[in-house]
Design a protein around this motif. Structure first.
Motif, PDB file in Angstrom:
ATOM      1  N   LYS A 105     -76.720 -24.098  33.672  1.00 13.24           N
ATOM      2  CA  LYS A 105     -77.673 -23.199  34.342  1.00 13.24           C
ATOM      3  C   LYS A 105     -78.590 -23.960  35.299  1.00 13.24           C
ATOM      4  O   LYS A 105     -78.137 -24.651  36.199  1.00 13.24           O
ATOM      5  CB  LYS A 105     -78.465 -22.395  33.313  1.00 13.24           C
ATOM      6  CG  LYS A 105     -77.616 -21.414  32.513  1.00 13.24           C
ATOM      7  CD  LYS A 105     -78.477 -20.569  31.620  1.00 13.24           C
ATOM      8  CE  LYS A 105     -77.670 -19.461  30.955  1.00 13.24           C
ATOM      9  NZ  LYS A 105     -76.661 -19.961  30.031  1.00 13.24           N
ATOM     10  N   THR A 106     -79.916 -23.857  35.114  1.00 12.39           N
ATOM     11  CA  THR A 106     -80.867 -24.450  36.055  1.00 12.39           C
ATOM     12  C   THR A 106     -80.942 -25.967  35.944  1.00 12.39           C
ATOM     13  O   THR A 106     -81.454 -26.625  36.855  1.00 12.39           O
ATOM     14  CB  THR A 106     -82.273 -23.863  35.833  1.00 12.39           C
ATOM     15  OG1 THR A 106     -82.658 -24.069  34.477  1.00 12.39           O
ATOM     16  CG2 THR A 106     -82.287 -22.369  36.122  1.00 12.39           C
ATOM     17  N   LYS A 107     -80.453 -26.543  34.848  1.00  9.76           N
ATOM     18  CA  LYS A 107     -80.513 -27.995  34.693  1.00  9.76           C
ATOM     19  C   LYS A 107     -79.664 -28.716  35.724  1.00  9.76           C
ATOM     20  O   LYS A 107     -79.892 -29.882  36.023  1.00  9.76           O
ATOM     21  CB  LYS A 107     -80.073 -28.393  33.285  1.00  9.76           C
ATOM     22  CG  LYS A 107     -81.050 -28.014  32.186  1.00  9.76           C
ATOM     23  CD  LYS A 107     -80.556 -28.511  30.840  1.00  9.76           C
ATOM     24  CE  LYS A 107     -81.513 -28.125  29.713  1.00  9.76           C
ATOM     25  NZ  LYS A 107     -81.013 -28.588  28.397  1.00  9.76           N
ATOM     26  N   ALA A 108     -78.646 -28.023  36.241  1.00  8.95           N
ATOM     27  CA  ALA A 108     -77.747 -28.665  37.214  1.00  8.95           C
ATOM     28  C   ALA A 108     -78.512 -29.120  38.449  1.00  8.95           C
ATOM     29  O   ALA A 108     -78.234 -30.190  39.000  1.00  8.95           O
ATOM     30  CB  ALA A 108     -76.631 -27.696  37.609  1.00  8.95           C
ATOM     31  N   ASN A 109     -79.484 -28.317  38.912  1.00 10.37           N
ATOM     32  CA  ASN A 109     -80.269 -28.698  40.087  1.00 10.37           C
ATOM     33  C   ASN A 109     -81.050 -29.978  39.830  1.00 10.37           C
ATOM     34  O   ASN A 109     -81.148 -30.858  40.689  1.00 10.37           O
ATOM     35  CB  ASN A 109     -81.247 -27.578  40.453  1.00 10.37           C
ATOM     36  CG  ASN A 109     -80.540 -26.377  41.030  1.00 10.37           C
ATOM     37  OD1 ASN A 109     -79.414 -26.477  41.504  1.00 10.37           O
ATOM     38  ND2 ASN A 109     -81.174 -25.227  40.992  1.00 10.37           N
ATOM     39  N   THR A 110     -81.628 -30.072  38.636  1.00  7.92           N
ATOM     40  CA  THR A 110     -82.438 -31.238  38.294  1.00  7.92           C
ATOM     41  C   THR A 110     -81.579 -32.482  38.105  1.00  7.92           C
ATOM     42  O   THR A 110     -81.836 -33.526  38.700  1.00  7.92           O
ATOM     43  CB  THR A 110     -83.227 -30.965  36.995  1.00  7.92           C
ATOM     44  OG1 THR A 110     -84.032 -29.802  37.173  1.00  7.92           O
ATOM     45  CG2 THR A 110     -84.120 -32.135  36.639  1.00  7.92           C
ATOM     46  N   MET A 111     -80.534 -32.361  37.297  1.00  9.20           N
ATOM     47  CA  MET A 111     -79.688 -33.512  37.006  1.00  9.20           C
ATOM     48  C   MET A 111     -78.905 -33.964  38.232  1.00  9.20           C
ATOM     49  O   MET A 111     -78.613 -35.156  38.399  1.00  9.20           O
ATOM     50  CB  MET A 111     -78.719 -33.161  35.878  1.00  9.20           C
ATOM     51  CG  MET A 111     -79.410 -32.720  34.606  1.00  9.20           C
ATOM     52  SD  MET A 111     -78.261 -32.027  33.406  1.00  9.20           S
ATOM     53  CE  MET A 111     -77.716 -33.502  32.590  1.00  9.20           C
ATOM     54  N   GLY A 112     -78.593 -33.020  39.095  1.00  8.39           N
ATOM     55  CA  GLY A 112     -77.778 -33.333  40.261  1.00  8.39           C
ATOM     56  C   GLY A 112     -78.410 -34.320  41.205  1.00  8.39           C
ATOM     57  O   GLY A 112     -77.704 -35.026  41.936  1.00  8.39           O
ATOM     58  N   ALA A 113     -79.752 -34.381  41.216  1.00  8.50           N
ATOM     59  CA  ALA A 113     -80.422 -35.311  42.118  1.00  8.50           C
ATOM     60  C   ALA A 113     -80.015 -36.749  41.813  1.00  8.50           C
ATOM     61  O   ALA A 113     -79.702 -37.526  42.724  1.00  8.50           O
ATOM     62  CB  ALA A 113     -81.939 -35.139  42.007  1.00  8.50           C
ATOM     63  N   ALA A 114     -80.016 -37.116  40.528  1.00  9.53           N
ATOM     64  CA  ALA A 114     -79.610 -38.472  40.160  1.00  9.53           C
ATOM     65  C   ALA A 114     -78.109 -38.659  40.294  1.00  9.53           C
ATOM     66  O   ALA A 114     -77.630 -39.717  40.708  1.00  9.53           O
ATOM     67  CB  ALA A 114     -80.058 -38.782  38.726  1.00  9.53           C
ATOM     68  N   LEU A 115     -77.352 -37.614  39.949  1.00  7.05           N
ATOM     69  CA  LEU A 115     -75.901 -37.732  39.947  1.00  7.05           C
ATOM     70  C   LEU A 115     -75.293 -37.769  41.347  1.00  7.05           C
ATOM     71  O   LEU A 115     -74.099 -38.026  41.494  1.00  7.05           O
ATOM     72  CB  LEU A 115     -75.293 -36.582  39.143  1.00  7.05           C
ATOM     73  CG  LEU A 115     -75.676 -36.569  37.653  1.00  7.05           C
ATOM     74  CD1 LEU A 115     -75.173 -35.298  36.989  1.00  7.05           C
ATOM     75  CD2 LEU A 115     -75.120 -37.791  36.948  1.00  7.05           C
ATOM     76  N   ILE A 116     -76.114 -37.523  42.372  1.00  7.20           N
ATOM     77  CA  ILE A 116     -75.619 -37.583  43.751  1.00  7.20           C
ATOM     78  C   ILE A 116     -75.101 -38.982  44.076  1.00  7.20           C
ATOM     79  O   ILE A 116     -74.289 -39.168  44.987  1.00  7.20           O
ATOM     80  CB  ILE A 116     -76.735 -37.181  44.739  1.00  7.20           C
ATOM     81  CG1 ILE A 116     -76.144 -36.760  46.085  1.00  7.20           C
ATOM     82  CG2 ILE A 116     -77.739 -38.289  44.947  1.00  7.20           C
ATOM     83  CD1 ILE A 116     -75.526 -35.410  46.071  1.00  7.20           C
ATOM     84  N   ILE A 117     -75.522 -39.976  43.289  1.00  6.54           N
ATOM     85  CA  ILE A 117     -75.039 -41.353  43.525  1.00  6.54           C
ATOM     86  C   ILE A 117     -73.551 -41.462  43.248  1.00  6.54           C
ATOM     87  O   ILE A 117     -72.914 -42.429  43.678  1.00  6.54           O
ATOM     88  CB  ILE A 117     -75.812 -42.382  42.679  1.00  6.54           C
ATOM     89  CG1 ILE A 117     -75.446 -42.238  41.197  1.00  6.54           C
ATOM     90  CG2 ILE A 117     -77.307 -42.272  42.882  1.00  6.54           C
ATOM     91  CD1 ILE A 117     -75.818 -43.426  40.351  1.00  6.54           C
TER      92      ILE A 117
END
Length: 382
Positions: A364-376
């Motif tokens: 759900k909404t956690k994807a937006n938050t976690m995605g910032a770091a995982l963009i690496i």
């Protein structure tokens, strides 16, 4: 010379593929890696030995008594707290920073409102301060941070790492966030669009992921999407190919800020649903739905009808087996999406031969938050 470069590229890609598969599957043997990736046992062995020497993976032997013939198989896993990243997510309302472990997810998270910011220089200063505080609070885990990832729900230049900020209180200005953070923290910084990061988060931590074709829709303040298949995310050259919210659904509808008329998000964003239903949260909409509130029923019926049109258009464009809904609107009562699923399957071509399912993200909404770091991990998944 060209051949040598190609060989080095292939070697790097093989390492990437091994790491990607271990991230996705959590644990695999050397034979399973060889079979899945189509690599020789020697190539896989060299890669695994290299990753073990660098401390990224560990390998343990099966001690089960049932295995009696031949060498006992081994299980290769990524070492916890060995591949870490700092994430910065910038939205129109807040800045979120986090420390992410590829294995365990979010370790530390901090948030700051942008309501009191008066300039873009102040925005950049706050981001630097928040990242610095995060690293200070990491209890020496910062030693294993490999990069900083930044996602933004506005215009992003992927090549230069610059973002164009145009929030209500701030002047429209280009901020070189990549060079600012690299200069301050001496860590490689990768900048991307928020849907790119959220898609990677869904691939790693979501239940509905993998080789089957899925169109991922992140629905909230904005509505963006990406096509995921065979553990790969397709974005387009700017990573913003999935601007589903700006798909025009009514040619004579209200004028959008993008210059077009009748854009989907004018009928289906979080802000629109809350306003039209006279509600303060998605949870309140769900409660009113249970009470059969007339205003909520009308608002959601409009949402269902227009979303079924958009979802069927997505099916005609990408031919996915699933449409995966994440973001704030994934919190809506699942019965709403079952109705959308039924209507979209009545609209699509070849309806007798296939049935496309609408599923809800467990991230759900956690994807937006976690995605910032995982963009690496962009290189691994695109």
């Amino acid at each position: 010379m060209g051949a040598g470069k190609n060989l080095r590229t292939i070697g790097k890609q093989n390492i990437h593929n091994v790491i990607k598969l271990l991230i996705m599957e959590k644990s695999l043997s050397r034979k399973e890696l060889s079979d899945r990736l189509g690599l020789t046992k020697m190539t896989v062995g060299n890669i695994v030995n290299h990753l073990k020497e660098e401390g990224y993976v560990t390998e343990t032997r099966d001690t089960g008594e049932n295995h009696t013939i031949g060498p006992k198989p081994t299980a290769i896993t990524i070492v916890p707290k060995r591949i870490l990243a700092v994430g910065v997510h910038i939205s129109s309302t807040k800045i979120t920073t986090m420390l992410i472990d590829i294995v365990d997810g979010i370790l530390i998270q901090k948030e700051e409102s942008v309501d009191n910011l008066e300039s873009n220089q102040q925005l950049a200063s706050v981001i630097k301060q928040m990242v610095g505080d995060l690293l200070s609070d990491s209890n020496d885990l910062d030693l294993y941070v490999v990069a900083i990832g930044v996602t933004f729900d506005g215009a992003v230049d992927l090549k230069t790492g610059k973002i164009t900020v145009s929030m209500d209180r701030l002047e429209k200005e280009v901020i070189a966030i990549k060079s600012i953070l690299e200069k301050k923290f001496r860590l490689p910084t990768i900048v991307g669009n928020d849907i790119e990061g959220a898609s990677i988060a869904e691939l790693i931590y979501g239940a509905n992921r993998g080789p089957v074709g899925t169109y991922y829709l992140n629905m909230g303040e904005t509505i963006r999407g990406a096509y995921i298949t065979d553990y790969t995310i397709l974005y387009g050259d700017t990573s913003r190919c999935g601007e589903v919210g700006h798909m025009s659904v009514k040619y004579d509808g209200p004028l959008c800020l993008c210059g077009s008329r009748g854009c989907y998000h004018l009928y289906a964003s979080t802000e629109l649903l809350l306003k039209n239903s006279n509600s303060h949260s998605i949870d309140e909409i769900n409660l009113k739905l249970q009470d059969r509130d007339p205003l909520v029923l009308r608002t959601l019926e409009d949402f269902i009808q227009i979303s079924s049109v958009v979802f069927s258009n997505i099916v005609h464009l990408y031919s996915p087996n699933y449409i995966l809904v994440g973001g704030e609107l994934a919190k809506l009562d699942y019965a709403i999406y079952k109705k959308i699923e039924r209507l979209l399957n009545e609209r699509i071509l070849f309806k007798r031969e296939r049935y496309v399912k609408v599923v809800i993200s467990d991230v759900k909404t956690k994807a937006n938050t976690m995605g910032a770091a995982l963009i690496i991990l962009r290189e691994l998944f695109t």
